[in-house]
Design an enzyme around this catalytic site. Structure first.
Site, PDB file in Angstrom:
ATOM      1  NE  ARG A  14      29.949 -11.468   1.191  1.00 37.52           N
ATOM      2  CZ  ARG A  14      30.864 -11.546   0.237  1.00 37.52           C
ATOM      3  NH1 ARG A  14      30.907 -12.584  -0.559  1.00 37.52           N
ATOM      4  NH2 ARG A  14      31.758 -10.604   0.083  1.00 37.52           N
TER       5      ARG A  14
ATOM      6  CG  ASP B 228      33.237  -5.924  -7.863  1.00 38.15           C
ATOM      7  OD1 ASP B 228      33.743  -7.053  -7.975  1.00 38.15           O
ATOM      8  OD2 ASP B 228      33.429  -5.195  -6.857  1.00 38.15           O
TER       9      ASP B 228
ATOM     10  CE  LYS C 174      30.326  -5.664  -0.830  1.00 37.04           C
ATOM     11  NZ  LYS C 174      31.689  -6.202  -0.635  1.00 37.04           N
ATOM     12  CG  ASN C 175      33.537  -3.183  -2.309  1.00 42.20           C
ATOM     13  OD1 ASN C 175      33.104  -3.925  -1.416  1.00 42.20           O
ATOM     14  ND2 ASN C 175      33.791  -3.612  -3.531  1.00 42.20           N
TER      15      ASN C 175
ATOM     16  NE  ARG D 135      40.266 -13.275  -0.015  1.00 41.96           N
ATOM     17  CZ  ARG D 135      40.944 -12.165  -0.176  1.00 41.96           C
ATOM     18  NH1 ARG D 135      40.326 -11.026  -0.370  1.00 41.96           N
ATOM     19  NH2 ARG D 135      42.246 -12.177  -0.172  1.00 41.96           N
TER      20      ARG D 135
ATOM     21  NE  ARG E 222      38.957 -11.663  -3.942  1.00 45.12           N
ATOM     22  CZ  ARG E 222      37.799 -11.071  -3.689  1.00 45.12           C
ATOM     23  NH1 ARG E 222      36.721 -11.777  -3.486  1.00 45.12           N
ATOM     24  NH2 ARG E 222      37.742  -9.764  -3.610  1.00 45.12           N
TER      25      ARG E 222
ATOM     26  CB  CYS F 281      37.972 -16.721  -2.236  1.00 40.95           C
ATOM     27  SG  CYS F 281      36.881 -15.506  -2.936  1.00 40.95           S
TER      28      CYS F 281
HETATM   29  C1  UD1 Z   1      38.250  -5.302  -4.083  1.00 38.06           C
HETATM   30  C2  UD1 Z   1      36.754  -5.290  -3.917  1.00 38.06           C
HETATM   31  C3  UD1 Z   1      36.129  -6.320  -4.868  1.00 38.06           C
HETATM   32  C4  UD1 Z   1      36.584  -6.066  -6.292  1.00 38.06           C
HETATM   33  C5  UD1 Z   1      38.107  -5.976  -6.376  1.00 38.06           C
HETATM   34  C6  UD1 Z   1      38.621  -5.564  -7.748  1.00 38.06           C
HETATM   35  C7  UD1 Z   1      36.452  -4.644  -1.619  1.00 38.06           C
HETATM   36  C8  UD1 Z   1      36.045  -5.037  -0.242  1.00 38.06           C
HETATM   37  N1  UD1 Z   1      36.429  -5.609  -2.552  1.00 38.06           N
HETATM   38  O1  UD1 Z   1      38.705  -6.601  -3.708  1.00 38.06           O
HETATM   39  O2  UD1 Z   1      34.710  -6.180  -4.772  1.00 38.06           O
HETATM   40  O3  UD1 Z   1      36.174  -7.135  -7.118  1.00 38.06           O
HETATM   41  O4  UD1 Z   1      38.599  -5.012  -5.424  1.00 38.06           O
HETATM   42  O5  UD1 Z   1      38.061  -4.349  -8.125  1.00 38.06           O
HETATM   43  O6  UD1 Z   1      36.745  -3.491  -1.877  1.00 38.06           O
HETATM   44  N2  UD1 Z   1      46.090  -9.741  -5.395  1.00 38.06           N
HETATM   45  C9  UD1 Z   1      47.266 -10.399  -5.110  1.00 38.06           C
HETATM   46  N3  UD1 Z   1      47.878 -10.169  -3.902  1.00 38.06           N
HETATM   47  C10 UD1 Z   1      47.359  -9.318  -2.968  1.00 38.06           C
HETATM   48  C11 UD1 Z   1      46.144  -8.650  -3.261  1.00 38.06           C
HETATM   49  C12 UD1 Z   1      45.530  -8.883  -4.491  1.00 38.06           C
HETATM   50  O7  UD1 Z   1      47.779 -11.167  -5.933  1.00 38.06           O
HETATM   51  O8  UD1 Z   1      47.968  -9.145  -1.915  1.00 38.06           O
HETATM   52  C13 UD1 Z   1      45.426  -9.945  -6.719  1.00 38.06           C
HETATM   53  C14 UD1 Z   1      44.030 -10.543  -6.616  1.00 38.06           C
HETATM   54  O9  UD1 Z   1      44.078 -11.949  -6.524  1.00 38.06           O
HETATM   55  C15 UD1 Z   1      43.387 -10.044  -7.884  1.00 38.06           C
HETATM   56  C16 UD1 Z   1      44.015  -8.667  -8.082  1.00 38.06           C
HETATM   57  O10 UD1 Z   1      45.207  -8.673  -7.291  1.00 38.06           O
HETATM   58  O11 UD1 Z   1      43.750 -10.871  -8.970  1.00 38.06           O
HETATM   59  C17 UD1 Z   1      43.160  -7.490  -7.658  1.00 38.06           C
HETATM   60  O12 UD1 Z   1      42.593  -7.750  -6.396  1.00 38.06           O
HETATM   61  P1  UD1 Z   1      42.256  -6.612  -5.346  1.00 38.06           P
HETATM   62  O13 UD1 Z   1      42.168  -5.291  -6.013  1.00 38.06           O
HETATM   63  O14 UD1 Z   1      43.194  -6.751  -4.211  1.00 38.06           O
HETATM   64  O15 UD1 Z   1      40.817  -7.060  -4.861  1.00 38.06           O
HETATM   65  P2  UD1 Z   1      40.240  -6.862  -3.420  1.00 38.06           P
HETATM   66  O16 UD1 Z   1      40.844  -5.634  -2.827  1.00 38.06           O
HETATM   67  O17 UD1 Z   1      40.307  -8.136  -2.667  1.00 38.06           O
END
Ligand code: UD1
Length: 417
Positions: free
Chosen positions: A396, A304, A19-20, A89, A118, A113
């Site tokens: 989902r 995850d 999915k991701n 998201r 996030r 969330c």
């Molecule tokens: C993706 C995955 C999710 C997985 C996560 C971590 C998808 C669709 N989702 O989520 O399943 O759990 O990676 O492996 O691929 N952060 C910030 N600012 C930002 C972006 C992120 O502070 O602009 C923080 C987040 O709150 C979190 C950390 O960075 O603490 C990592 O998050 P991130 O890798 O961005 O997760 P997602 O990409 O949302």
């Protein structure tokens, strides 16, 4: 979902596409007016949401047996509206390609969330580094490229972000000149996106390492691409096999994407074999021992898989520590596991699990995607019947989970979808 626990699972589980990886691949179709054919797209709700979003933007989206064929819009409406972003998201993944290709993107702010704040601040500072101006009005973020389009730039991520890296990669491929990403996410899904973009004509080096170089090109073209297998779905079925005295063969996966999970499970006493790079076999384990995990960015233990591993540790002898470092507030499954009889204490970002505990079936509530998987696993190991509420969370991200579990001998039925 009603689950009757305590039955041995045996047989073969076929793993679906990730999915991701499929979500950013679908977003990448916005980078060209050419036709992009994607296969191995899992039939899950988040994918249907992304397909709806592409269609709203103006792309021609055709559903096929194993994926989608998409032709990008020539006159798009470059907006991700609130009703779609609030359910997923990852809708923010269209920011980069829309700003890069059409010069303008509007995306509703994601809002709260269940697994922590996030934010998407790193997506936005990255877009600024590529020349975009960012505004905010009435709950929407707007990114506007300069007149000649985005320009290459240097982006140093405060911490690795998976969708942030993907979003900005899609913005940079059409930007003028060179971009350099430092401290980028190294997840297999980032590599798969880079592979797709390269097939579309992009010039990218270093995907899968901390530093990614992109040389912008004037345009991209259509192509065909098969999505990588879902490593989290694989890990979830590995735990299902470990928790029930049976034997599961897991096909169509990629062992190399699960090294840390396999290593920790073996350390806990699981017998995991691998006749080839795409197949894993697990024997149900009767003598699990407690081991610790700390979630980290890839190649560390994936956040995850944290909830599912905790379900496994409720059945292991001794005391294990699960430390969550990627997301705050990602222990929503703990209260429900406790209601099933697990002995777990939380202190800050650490959960301490004492096992083995005899779990018993209960009414439980899913709070997010991976938490729901953890409760299904707990239910498979429990005595009696569990009813899992709010399974839309599960739907989902897990393709046909009830059917896949039934095919290997589980008693699972969806009572009310
Ligand atoms: C993706 C995955 C999710 C997985 C996560 C971590 C998808 C669709 N989702 O989520 O399943 O759990 O990676 O492996 O691929 N952060 C910030 N600012 C930002 C972006 C992120 O502070 O602009 C923080 C987040 O709150 C979190 C950390 O960075 O603490 C990592 O998050 P991130 O890798 O961005 O997760 P997602 O990409 O949302």
């Amino acid at each position: 979902m009603r689950i009757e626990g305590g039955r041995p699972l045996s047989g073969t589980v076929q793993i679906s596409g990730a999915k991701n990886a499929a979500l950013p691949a679908l977003a990448a179709t916005l980078l060209t007016e050419g036709q992009v054919t994607l296969s191995g797209i899992p039939p899950v709700a988040d994918i249907r949401t992304m397909a709806r979003l592409l269609a709203r933007i103006g792309a021609a989206v055709e559903e096929r047996s194993d994926g989608y064929r998409v032709r990008g819009a020539s006159e798009p409406e470059p907006t991700a509206p609130y009703d779609l972003v609030k359910t997923m998201r990852a809708s923010s993944l269209v920011l980069g390609p829309l700003a890069g290709h059409y010069g303008r993107a509007r995306v509703s702010l994601p809002g709260g969330c269940a697994i922590g704040a996030r934010p998407i601040d790193m997506h936005l500072t990255g877009l600024k580094a590529l020349g975009a101006s960012i505004g905010q009005e009435r709950g929407y973020i707007e990114a506007v490229a300069p007149r000649g389009g985005l320009v290459g730039g240097r982006i140093r991520f405060r911490r690795p972000t998976v969708t942030g890296t993907e979003d900005l990669l899609m913005a940079a491929v059409l930007a003028k000149g060179e971009s350099v990403f430092e401290n980028a996410a190294r997840e297999p899904e980032v590599v798969d996106l880079a592979d797709l973009l390269t097939k579309m004509g992009a010039r990218i080096e270093g995907a899968g390492t901390r530093t990614i170089h992109v040389e912008g090109v004037p345009s991209l073209h259509g192509t065909e691409h098969r999505i990588i297998p879902d490593r989290i779905e694989t890990g979830t079925y590995l735990v299902a096999g470990a928790l029930t005295a049976g034997r599961l063969t897991i096909r169509g996966t990629r062992r190399e994407h699960l090294e840390r999970v396999i290593e920790r499970m073996r350390a806990a006493g699981c017998r995991i074999g691998s006749p080839d790079a795409n197949t894993l076999e697990i024997d149900g384990c009767t003598d699990l021992t407690a081991v610790d995990i700390t979630t980290r960015e890839h190649p560390g233990f994936p956040t995850d898989m944290q909830a599912q591993f905790m379900a496994l540790m409720t059945q292991a002898s001794g005391t294990s520590k699960v430390v969550e470092t990627v997301f705050e507030n990602r222990f929503m499954h703990v209260l429900e596991l406790q209601r099933m009889g697990a002995d777990i204490r939380i202190s800050g970002n650490t959960a301490v699990i004492r096992g083995p505990a005899q779990l018993s079936g209960a009414q439980v509530m899913a709070s997010d995607l991976r938490a729901s998987a953890c409760l299904v696993l707990g239910a498979l190991a429990a005595r009696g019947t569990t009813t899992l509420h709010r399974i839309y969370h599960l739907q989902r991200g897990y393709a046909n989970m009830a059917e896949k579990l039934r095919a290997v001998g589980a008693r699972v039925e969806i009572v009310d979808a």
